[in-house]
Design a protein around this motif. Structure first.
Motif, mmCIF file in Angstrom:
data_model
loop_
_atom_site.group_PDB
_atom_site.id
_atom_site.type_symbol
_atom_site.label_atom_id
_atom_site.label_comp_id
_atom_site.label_asym_id
_atom_site.label_seq_id
_atom_site.Cartn_x
_atom_site.Cartn_y
_atom_site.Cartn_z
ATOM 1 N N LYS A 66 9.994 -13.722 -8.765
ATOM 2 C CA LYS A 66 9.984 -13.119 -10.092
ATOM 3 C C LYS A 66 8.810 -12.148 -10.158
ATOM 4 O O LYS A 66 7.743 -12.426 -9.597
ATOM 5 N N VAL A 67 8.994 -11.009 -10.839
ATOM 6 C CA VAL A 67 7.924 -10.012 -10.939
ATOM 7 C C VAL A 67 7.448 -9.904 -12.387
ATOM 8 O O VAL A 67 8.232 -10.038 -13.329
ATOM 9 N N PHE A 68 6.138 -9.642 -12.544
ATOM 10 C CA PHE A 68 5.540 -9.587 -13.881
ATOM 11 C C PHE A 68 4.496 -8.481 -13.957
ATOM 12 O O PHE A 68 3.715 -8.295 -13.026
ATOM 13 N N VAL A 69 4.491 -7.775 -15.093
ATOM 14 C CA VAL A 69 3.418 -6.827 -15.362
ATOM 15 C C VAL A 69 3.154 -6.783 -16.865
ATOM 16 O O VAL A 69 3.765 -6.024 -17.592
ATOM 17 N N LEU A 113 -2.827 -4.545 -13.172
ATOM 18 C CA LEU A 113 -2.476 -5.746 -12.418
ATOM 19 C C LEU A 113 -1.001 -6.087 -12.550
ATOM 20 O O LEU A 113 -0.392 -5.898 -13.600
ATOM 21 N N GLY A 114 -0.447 -6.598 -11.480
ATOM 22 C CA GLY A 114 0.911 -7.121 -11.475
ATOM 23 C C GLY A 114 0.935 -8.377 -10.634
ATOM 24 O O GLY A 114 -0.005 -8.675 -9.892
ATOM 25 N N ALA A 115 2.008 -9.149 -10.750
ATOM 26 C CA ALA A 115 2.113 -10.394 -9.985
ATOM 27 C C ALA A 115 3.555 -10.643 -9.592
ATOM 28 O O ALA A 115 4.494 -10.289 -10.321
ATOM 29 N N ILE A 116 3.719 -11.241 -8.424
ATOM 30 C CA ILE A 116 5.015 -11.710 -7.962
ATOM 31 C C ILE A 116 4.900 -13.200 -7.702
ATOM 32 O O ILE A 116 4.045 -13.639 -6.930
ATOM 33 N N TYR A 117 5.732 -13.994 -8.373
ATOM 34 C CA TYR A 117 5.840 -15.421 -8.078
ATOM 35 C C TYR A 117 6.961 -15.583 -7.047
ATOM 36 O O TYR A 117 8.025 -14.970 -7.174
ATOM 37 N N THR A 118 6.728 -16.419 -6.040
ATOM 38 C CA THR A 118 7.728 -16.588 -4.998
ATOM 39 C C THR A 118 7.784 -18.037 -4.505
ATOM 40 O O THR A 118 6.805 -18.780 -4.621
ATOM 41 N N THR A 119 8.931 -18.388 -3.945
ATOM 42 C CA THR A 119 9.096 -19.713 -3.346
ATOM 43 C C THR A 119 8.582 -19.746 -1.913
ATOM 44 O O THR A 119 8.596 -20.806 -1.278
ATOM 45 N N ALA A 155 7.228 -0.388 -8.845
ATOM 46 C CA ALA A 155 6.691 -0.693 -7.521
ATOM 47 C C ALA A 155 6.848 -2.175 -7.183
ATOM 48 O O ALA A 155 7.145 -2.533 -6.035
ATOM 49 N N LEU A 156 6.647 -3.043 -8.169
ATOM 50 C CA LEU A 156 6.819 -4.483 -7.944
ATOM 51 C C LEU A 156 8.261 -4.804 -7.546
ATOM 52 O O LEU A 156 8.507 -5.603 -6.635
ATOM 53 N N LYS A 157 9.202 -4.197 -8.230
ATOM 54 C CA LYS A 157 10.609 -4.446 -7.913
ATOM 55 C C LYS A 157 10.958 -3.945 -6.514
ATOM 56 O O LYS A 157 11.715 -4.596 -5.777
ATOM 57 N N ALA A 158 10.385 -2.798 -6.136
ATOM 58 C CA ALA A 158 10.634 -2.281 -4.791
ATOM 59 C C ALA A 158 10.057 -3.228 -3.740
ATOM 60 O O ALA A 158 10.684 -3.485 -2.703
ATOM 61 N N HIS A 201 0.829 -1.210 0.000
ATOM 62 C CA HIS A 201 0.000 0.000 0.000
ATOM 63 C C HIS A 201 0.860 1.256 0.000
ATOM 64 O O HIS A 201 0.530 2.243 -0.672
ATOM 65 N N GLU A 202 1.954 1.226 0.717
ATOM 66 C CA GLU A 202 2.876 2.366 0.713
ATOM 67 C C GLU A 202 3.444 2.622 -0.677
ATOM 68 O O GLU A 202 3.729 3.769 -1.045
ATOM 69 N N LEU A 203 3.592 1.569 -1.452
ATOM 70 C CA LEU A 203 4.153 1.676 -2.796
ATOM 71 C C LEU A 203 3.106 2.008 -3.863
ATOM 72 O O LEU A 203 3.432 2.126 -5.040
ATOM 73 N N GLY A 204 1.843 2.148 -3.459
ATOM 74 C CA GLY A 204 0.800 2.575 -4.383
ATOM 75 C C GLY A 204 -0.189 1.519 -4.811
ATOM 76 O O GLY A 204 -1.116 1.801 -5.586
ATOM 77 N N PHE A 205 -0.029 0.291 -4.343
ATOM 78 C CA PHE A 205 -1.009 -0.747 -4.668
ATOM 79 C C PHE A 205 -2.211 -0.632 -3.745
ATOM 80 O O PHE A 205 -2.063 -0.446 -2.535
ATOM 81 N N VAL A 206 -3.400 -0.764 -4.311
ATOM 82 C CA VAL A 206 -4.617 -0.673 -3.507
ATOM 83 C C VAL A 206 -5.237 -2.035 -3.252
ATOM 84 O O VAL A 206 -6.150 -2.162 -2.436
ATOM 85 N N ALA A 207 -4.764 -3.048 -3.966
ATOM 86 C CA ALA A 207 -5.297 -4.401 -3.794
ATOM 87 C C ALA A 207 -4.132 -5.390 -3.746
ATOM 88 O O ALA A 207 -3.225 -5.327 -4.583
ATOM 89 N N VAL A 208 -4.188 -6.289 -2.757
ATOM 90 C CA VAL A 208 -3.141 -7.297 -2.588
ATOM 91 C C VAL A 208 -3.806 -8.605 -2.173
ATOM 92 O O VAL A 208 -4.662 -8.621 -1.277
ATOM 93 N N GLY A 209 -3.434 -9.694 -2.808
ATOM 94 C CA GLY A 209 -3.967 -11.005 -2.439
ATOM 95 C C GLY A 209 -2.948 -12.085 -2.711
ATOM 96 O O GLY A 209 -1.965 -11.880 -3.432
ATOM 97 N N PHE A 210 -3.195 -13.266 -2.130
ATOM 98 C CA PHE A 210 -2.243 -14.371 -2.230
ATOM 99 C C PHE A 210 -2.960 -15.608 -2.772
ATOM 100 O O PHE A 210 -4.070 -15.932 -2.339
ATOM 101 N N ALA A 211 -2.309 -16.277 -3.705
ATOM 102 C CA ALA A 211 -2.888 -17.471 -4.315
ATOM 103 C C ALA A 211 -1.822 -18.556 -4.402
ATOM 104 O O ALA A 211 -0.623 -18.264 -4.460
#
Length: 353
Positions: free
Chosen positions: A135-138, A174-180, A117-120, A19-29
């Motif tokens: 990994k980050v994707f947009v 929309l953006g996405a971060i894949y993580t381990t 913002a994703l990279k930050a 949210h500090e970086l400007g995203f208004v929606a965050v979820g986990f899948a």
């Protein structure tokens, strides 16, 4: 690897940082592939509904799910950044001498803003958990951000095939971060379109063969952005004065009443010169002027020739006699697609009362 308790705590702190970086929606899948999603993609491609977007087909096997791209992925962080418009997106329909540019393209290029913002956020995650990978994707990789956003609970894929949020309507990048990291997933968002078909009814070119299904070949956004040749004549009149994209199916969504421009990222405040530009001025752009005018804008990526082609179709639909001279000059353009569009526009303008 952190344990489940640690990831629960990390989720909350991660949301605050997002949210500090400007995203208004965050979820986990979960990062596992979804066979149903993959089958629907293959059916859509097999029907040819993607048109000339060969990149959709070339990596379809990877696009069907996160682990098809990266088997080590455990979780997906789905994120949305608001670009809610401050004015009625369809207001310029009554002003044919003006050019209509899709809301998303009136500010800075979202690829740059969202990716930064994703990279930050990714750097922040690594600072918290140094042994994680991500990994980050947009929108520039074979990632199905909309179904992933639905799986992560930040919205649902509406009948217009775009993500809809109860809080932000249809106006999310929309953006996405894949993580381990093995985050506990959020609940998927339930579909809330109900019996509403406003988006389907609003489409000027009947680009929806059915709910939740788009024929890109008929879509004005596709025709003005992705399509490289002459715009088929059957769609030209329906384009009206839209020269880059189309907002109609998004703009009529009832959930937009909850969208708040106060939540909009500052990079997406419209540039004044792109809110209601004069068609006459746009028709005079050469390549250098086009590049200068649209520096930092997503419009720049289609190039001057495709852009002017779109402006000529709008001019032909305008009925504005004052556009005859700038259109006439383009009838001898070195690009045959522009020259043909100019001749078409001239015929329409001369026939106008």
């Amino acid at each position: 690897m952190v344990n489940a308790v640690d990831t629960d705590d990390l989720k909350q702190r991660l949301k605050a940082r997002a949210h500090e970086l400007g995203f208004v929606a965050v979820g986990f899948a979960p990062a596992k592939d979804d066979p149903l999603r993959g089958r629907r993609l293959r059916e859509w491609l097999a029907a040819g509904l993607h048109g000339e977007m060969a990149w959709m087909e070339n990596r379809a096997d990877v696009r069907q799910g996160p682990q098809s791209m990266w088997p080590e992925a455990q979780s997906v962080i789905a994120l949305g950044m608001s670009y809610a418009p401050g004015v009625e997106p369809m207001a310029l329909a009554a002003h044919p001498e003006k050019a209509r540019i899709s809301v998303y393209a009136q500010g800075r290029d979202y690829h740059d803003t969202v990716k930064k913002a994703l990279k930050a956020l990714a750097r922040w995650i690594v600072e918290q958990v140094p042994d994680t990978s991500l990994k980050v994707f947009v929108d520039t990789a074979p990632v199905m951000e909309k179904p992933l956003g639905e799986a992560a609970g930040i919205g649902w894929q509406g009948k217009h095939t775009n993500l809809v949020s109860r809080e932000h309507g249809s106006w999310l990048f929309l953006g996405a971060i894949y993580t381990t990291l093995p985050f506990v997933p959020d609940d998927p968002h339930e579909e809330r379109c109900g019996s509403c078909n406003a988006c389907q009814a609003a489409c000027p070119t009947d680009a929806f063969p059915g709910p939740y299904r788009l024929d890109a070949r008929r879509c004005i956004s596709y025709l003005t952005i992705e399509h490289k040749g002459p715009i088929p004549e059957e769609f030209r009149e329906a384009l009206g004065n839209r020269i880059y994209g189309c907002d109609d199916c998004l703009a009529v969504c009832p959930w937009n009443k909850f969208a708040d421009t106060a939540q909009r990222h500052h990079d997406f405040v419209p540039r004044e010169e792109l809110v209601a530009p004069d068609l006459a001025q746009l028709l005079t752009l050469d390549d250098a002027a086009f590049r200068q005018k649209f520096s930092g804008s997503p419009i720049k990526r289609i190039g001057r020739n495709r852009f002017v082609r779109n402006c000529l179709i709008a001019a032909g639909n305008s009925g504005e006699g004052g556009l005859i001279e700038p259109v006439r000059r383009l009838a001898v353009d070195s690009d045959p697609v522009i020259a043909e569009a100019a001749r078409w526009a001239l015929g329409r303008l001369k026939a106008s009362p």
